[in-house]
Scaffold this motif. Structure first.
Motif, PDB file in Angstrom:
ATOM      1  N   ARG A 169       0.829  -1.197   0.000  1.00 42.91           N
ATOM      2  CA  ARG A 169       0.000   0.000   0.000  1.00 42.91           C
ATOM      3  C   ARG A 169       0.882   1.274   0.000  1.00 42.91           C
ATOM      4  NH1 ARG A 169      -3.272  -2.914   3.674  1.00 42.91           N
ATOM      5  NH2 ARG A 169      -2.367  -1.775   5.454  1.00 42.91           N
ATOM      6  N   VAL A 170       1.958   1.264   0.813  1.00 43.29           N
ATOM      7  CA  VAL A 170       2.862   2.395   0.889  1.00 43.29           C
ATOM      8  C   VAL A 170       3.541   2.641  -0.456  1.00 43.29           C
ATOM      9  CG1 VAL A 170       4.990   3.274   1.938  1.00 43.29           C
ATOM     10  CG2 VAL A 170       3.246   2.199   3.366  1.00 43.29           C
TER      11      VAL A 170
ATOM     12  N   SER B 255       2.406   1.739  -3.388  1.00 43.33           N
ATOM     13  CA  SER B 255       1.414   2.220  -4.359  1.00 43.33           C
ATOM     14  C   SER B 255       1.158   3.702  -4.199  1.00 43.33           C
ATOM     15  CB  SER B 255       0.104   1.448  -4.165  1.00 43.33           C
ATOM     16  OG  SER B 255       0.287   0.060  -4.422  1.00 43.33           O
ATOM     17  N   LYS B 256       1.111   4.210  -2.973  1.00 43.31           N
ATOM     18  CA  LYS B 256       0.886   5.624  -2.714  1.00 43.31           C
ATOM     19  C   LYS B 256       2.091   6.450  -3.188  1.00 43.31           C
ATOM     20  CE  LYS B 256      -2.288   5.132   1.175  1.00 43.31           C
ATOM     21  NZ  LYS B 256      -2.508   5.371   2.621  1.00 43.31           N
TER      22      LYS B 256
END
Length: 218
Positions: free
Chosen positions: A212-213, A215-216
């Protein structure tokens, strides 16, 4: 026996039986178990499988499925009692367990880390096929299945006209099983988070956070 995280309320025990007959000896056995559990200071709920659809034949929002899952989530321990039919547990018993997923949305675990007692009734001679199968299912569902168990042969001869199991060795065994279930439930509840904490799941959680990190950042 209480843990520091014990919730403080009465132990919550959920009971399942595996027959839809008007005179169901597996139902009578869990009714007897429920009476004993309440005398031992527990709160009990018995699920009526009438109207429960076959797995995969309905959506999880079916009212009977919702009822079953909500009671499983509510519980801290369970009792499973099945007739032995053709040398195995009944399809009705298996259907109920098949509707219980290991986890629901939000990480809610329906069975993991909870205690389990297994029982069976037979129309013929003494057998342990159904309880042995229920033990396999309990392990698969990641439950703490207690060592003791109950098997009542020729159950149609053992229960009286009021549906009660009179004093005797079979009644005494159910008392033994329920006492042991309550003891294990006191020891396990409040600790289920610790007991079900797994390295593999922690690794997956960390990997998901990193993903998730990343992707951000992109």
């Amino acid at each position: 026996l209480k843990s520091a995280d014990d919730p403080g309320h009465k132990p919550r025990i959920f009971l399942l039986y595996g027959s839809l007959r008007d005179v169901s000896y597996s139902r009578r056995s869990v009714e007897e178990a429920g009476r004993i559990l309440r005398l031992l200071g527990c709160e009990t709920r018995i699920f009526d499988p009438t109207g429960l659809p076959l797995p995969d034949s309905a959506e999880p929002d079916h009212p009977k499925v919702v009822e079953l899952r909500e009671l499983a989530v509510w519980s801290e321990g369970m009792v499973w009692s099945s007739p032995e039919r053709h040398g195995a547990m009944t399809g009705i018993m298996k259907c109920q367990i098949d509707w219980l997923p290991l986890s629901l949305q939000g990480g809610i675990r329906t069975t993991q880390g909870k205690t389990l007692a297994v029982m069976q009734v037979s129309g013929g001679s003494q057998s342990f096929n159904a309880v042995n199968q229920l033990r396999i299912l309990g392990r698969w569902m990641r439950m703490v299945t207690i060592p003791n168990q109950s098997s009542i042969p020729k159950a149609w001869l053992e229960f009286d006209e009021n549906g009660r199991l009179p004093e005797g060795p079979f009644y005494a065994r159910i008392v033994d099983v329920m006492e042991e279930l309550v003891k294990f439930t006191w020891m396990v509840r409040g600790r289920s988070g610790y007991l079900t904490d797994r390295y593999s799941e922690r690794v997956e959680s960390v990997a998901a956070v990193h993903k998730r990190v990343s992707s951000k950042a992109d």
